[in-house]
Motif scaffolding. Structure first.
Motif, short mmCIF file in Angstrom:
data_model
loop_
_atom_site.label_atom_id
_atom_site.label_comp_id
_atom_site.label_asym_id
_atom_site.label_seq_id
_atom_site.Cartn_x
_atom_site.Cartn_y
_atom_site.Cartn_z
N LEU A 53 0.83 -1.20 0.00
CA LEU A 53 0.00 0.00 0.00
C LEU A 53 0.87 1.26 0.00
O LEU A 53 0.53 2.24 -0.66
CB LEU A 53 -0.93 0.00 1.21
N ARG A 54 1.98 1.23 0.74
CA ARG A 54 2.89 2.37 0.74
C ARG A 54 3.47 2.60 -0.65
O ARG A 54 3.60 3.72 -1.12
CB ARG A 54 4.00 2.18 1.76
N ASP A 55 3.84 1.49 -1.33
CA ASP A 55 4.39 1.60 -2.68
C ASP A 55 3.33 2.16 -3.65
O ASP A 55 3.63 3.01 -4.49
CB ASP A 55 4.87 0.24 -3.16
N VAL A 247 0.98 13.64 -25.74
CA VAL A 247 0.58 13.89 -24.35
C VAL A 247 -0.77 13.23 -24.06
O VAL A 247 -0.96 12.61 -23.00
CB VAL A 247 0.49 15.41 -24.06
N ASP A 248 -1.69 13.32 -25.00
CA ASP A 248 -3.01 12.70 -24.83
C ASP A 248 -2.88 11.18 -24.71
O ASP A 248 -3.56 10.56 -23.88
CB ASP A 248 -3.91 13.07 -26.00
N THR A 249 -2.01 10.59 -25.51
CA THR A 249 -1.79 9.14 -25.44
C THR A 249 -1.21 8.74 -24.09
O THR A 249 -1.66 7.77 -23.46
CB THR A 249 -0.83 8.69 -26.56
N VAL A 250 -0.23 9.51 -23.63
CA VAL A 250 0.39 9.22 -22.34
C VAL A 250 -0.62 9.40 -21.21
O VAL A 250 -0.68 8.60 -20.26
CB VAL A 250 1.62 10.11 -22.10
N ASP A 251 -1.44 10.45 -21.29
CA ASP A 251 -2.46 10.69 -20.26
C ASP A 251 -3.45 9.53 -20.18
O ASP A 251 -3.87 9.13 -19.08
CB ASP A 251 -3.23 11.99 -20.55
N THR A 252 -3.83 9.00 -21.34
CA THR A 252 -4.75 7.86 -21.35
C THR A 252 -4.11 6.65 -20.68
O THR A 252 -4.75 5.95 -19.88
CB THR A 252 -5.13 7.50 -22.80
N SER A 253 -2.83 6.42 -20.98
CA SER A 253 -2.11 5.32 -20.35
C SER A 253 -1.99 5.52 -18.84
O SER A 253 -2.18 4.58 -18.06
CB SER A 253 -0.72 5.19 -20.98
N GLN A 254 -1.71 6.76 -18.43
CA GLN A 254 -1.60 7.06 -17.00
C GLN A 254 -2.94 6.88 -16.28
O GLN A 254 -2.98 6.41 -15.15
CB GLN A 254 -1.11 8.51 -16.83
N GLN A 255 -4.01 7.22 -16.97
CA GLN A 255 -5.34 7.04 -16.37
C GLN A 255 -5.64 5.56 -16.15
O GLN A 255 -6.17 5.17 -15.10
CB GLN A 255 -6.40 7.66 -17.27
N LEU A 256 -5.27 4.73 -17.12
CA LEU A 256 -5.48 3.29 -16.98
C LEU A 256 -4.64 2.73 -15.83
O LEU A 256 -5.11 1.89 -15.06
CB LEU A 256 -5.13 2.57 -18.29
N ARG A 257 -3.40 3.22 -15.73
CA ARG A 257 -2.54 2.78 -14.62
C ARG A 257 -3.14 3.20 -13.28
O ARG A 257 -3.08 2.46 -12.30
CB ARG A 257 -1.14 3.37 -14.77
N GLY A 258 -3.68 4.42 -13.24
CA GLY A 258 -4.31 4.90 -12.01
C GLY A 258 -5.50 4.04 -11.61
O GLY A 258 -5.69 3.75 -10.43
N GLU A 259 -6.30 3.64 -12.59
CA GLU A 259 -7.43 2.77 -12.29
C GLU A 259 -6.96 1.42 -11.78
O GLU A 259 -7.56 0.85 -10.86
CB GLU A 259 -8.29 2.61 -13.55
N THR A 260 -5.88 0.91 -12.36
CA THR A 260 -5.33 -0.36 -11.91
C THR A 260 -4.83 -0.25 -10.48
O THR A 260 -5.04 -1.15 -9.65
CB THR A 260 -4.18 -0.81 -12.83
N ARG A 261 -4.15 0.88 -10.16
CA ARG A 261 -3.67 1.09 -8.79
C ARG A 261 -4.83 1.17 -7.81
O ARG A 261 -4.76 0.64 -6.70
CB ARG A 261 -2.84 2.37 -8.70
N ALA A 262 -5.90 1.84 -8.22
CA ALA A 262 -7.06 1.98 -7.33
C ALA A 262 -7.68 0.62 -7.04
O ALA A 262 -8.07 0.33 -5.90
CB ALA A 262 -8.09 2.92 -7.97
N ILE A 263 -7.76 -0.22 -8.07
CA ILE A 263 -8.32 -1.56 -7.87
C ILE A 263 -7.44 -2.38 -6.94
O ILE A 263 -7.93 -3.05 -6.02
CB ILE A 263 -8.47 -2.28 -9.23
N GLU A 264 -6.12 -2.32 -7.17
CA GLU A 264 -5.21 -3.09 -6.32
C GLU A 264 -5.22 -2.57 -4.89
O GLU A 264 -5.19 -3.34 -3.93
CB GLU A 264 -3.79 -3.03 -6.88
N THR A 265 -5.30 -1.24 -4.73
CA THR A 265 -5.36 -0.67 -3.38
C THR A 265 -6.59 -1.16 -2.64
O THR A 265 -6.54 -1.50 -1.45
CB THR A 265 -5.38 0.87 -3.46
N ALA A 266 -7.72 -1.20 -3.35
CA ALA A 266 -8.96 -1.69 -2.73
C ALA A 266 -8.84 -3.17 -2.37
O ALA A 266 -9.34 -3.60 -1.32
CB ALA A 266 -10.13 -1.47 -3.68
#
Length: 306
Positions: A53-55, A247-266
């Protein structure tokens, strides 16, 4: 015989109180988990999960910084694109005026009027190339603070910025330039001779005011230079458009990573509400039964059995 009985009774009370306190503590922890949605109260509850969780939290903080940089780059690139578009529009108007100035039917006063308008267009281009972002940063000055171009006493423009534009990190291992420099936009090849738009327009205006023997011929000869300048602005807009798309492509990728982190955190630290509510009901049932049993047993005396 009285002392052993007394010790046994005290032990019974201590055991009962300990058991009920433990059940009460379990109930409170479960209620807290249900209310907060978090399974871990402290790292010692699950050291491995706490470390993960810290990571994940560290990654989220870095992602927030990258997102801020991405927004900054996007805004600056859009501002730069808009200003280059204005410069291109001004140069298109210069082309129209140069075509008029090159005709044999136009008189001297007409060429002077054209020169006046070209001077106004040059001033607008000068203002556009010295534009700043909403944060006050020069859009075309590279890494240098202050205006990109300056004028001397004779009205000659010179670049005052740095050779390159700075970059910002928008994702792990991904950096992007924040814009283009003034020379990228204004410098062009005028039939084999390197020049820049501001100097070129100053020269064209002076020629139309009678600075050369044949202003009309000068205007006709200047048309390829105007076309080259327009092409240069188009290339820079294409460069900025490609960066915005990246930038838009990278933002989309970052958003997907963020969603994955949120799922794993939960999954790692979150509370399974259905399971937690079921366990809470069980604990409360056991606690209620324990309290009832304790009350029943503590009220008994030997006289009840005589």
């Amino acid at each position: 015989m009285i002392e052993p009985l007394s010790s046994s009774t005290a032990a019974f009370y201590r055991r009962s109180q300990t058991q009920m306190s433990d059940l009460q503590g379990q109930a409170e922890r479960l209620q807290q988990q249900i209310a907060s949605g978090e399974r871990l109260e402290r790292s010692s509850d699950d050291p491995v999960a706490a470390a993960r969780l810290r990571d994940l939290a560290r990654q989220e903080r870095l992602a927030d910084v990258d997102a801020g940089n991405s927004n900054l780059v996007t805004n600056e690139l859009r501002d730069a694109s808009a200003n280059i578009g204005d410069i291109a529009d001004a140069l298109i108007r210069v082309r129209e005026l140069t075509l008029q100035a090159g005709t044999d039917t136009i008189q001297e006063q007409g060429r002077i009027a054209i020169a006046d308008e070209i001077d106004v267009l040059r001033e607008s281009i000068f203002a556009n190339i010295n534009a700043s972002s909403s944060a006050g940063r020069s859009l075309f000055g590279g890494e240098t603070e202050g205006p990109a171009y300056t004028l001397d006493a004779a009205g000659n423009a010179s670049y005052a910025g740095s050779a390159n534009s700075s970059s910002l990190t928008i994702a792990d291992g991904v950096s992007i330039e924040r814009g283009v420099t003034g020379p990228d936009v204004l410098n062009f090849d005028n039939q084999g001779t390197p020049t820049d738009v501001l100097a070129f327009l100053q020269s064209l205006s002076g020629a139309l005011r009678g600075g050369v023997a044949d202003p009309g011929a000068f205007a006709r000869d200047a048309l390829p230079g105007v076309e080259s300048a327009i092409d240069t602005t188009g290339r820079n807009q294409a460069v900025i458009g490609a960066r915005l798309a990246w930038v838009d492509t990278v933002d989309t990728s970052q958003q997907l990573r963020g969603e994955t982190r949120a799922i794993e955190t939960a999954e790692v630290g979150g509370t399974d509400l259905a399971s937690a509510i079921s366990r809470l009901q069980q604990v409360l049932t056991v606690l209620e039964a324990s309290q009832a049993s304790f009350a029943r047993l503590s009220s008994l005396t030997l006289f009840d059995r005589i």
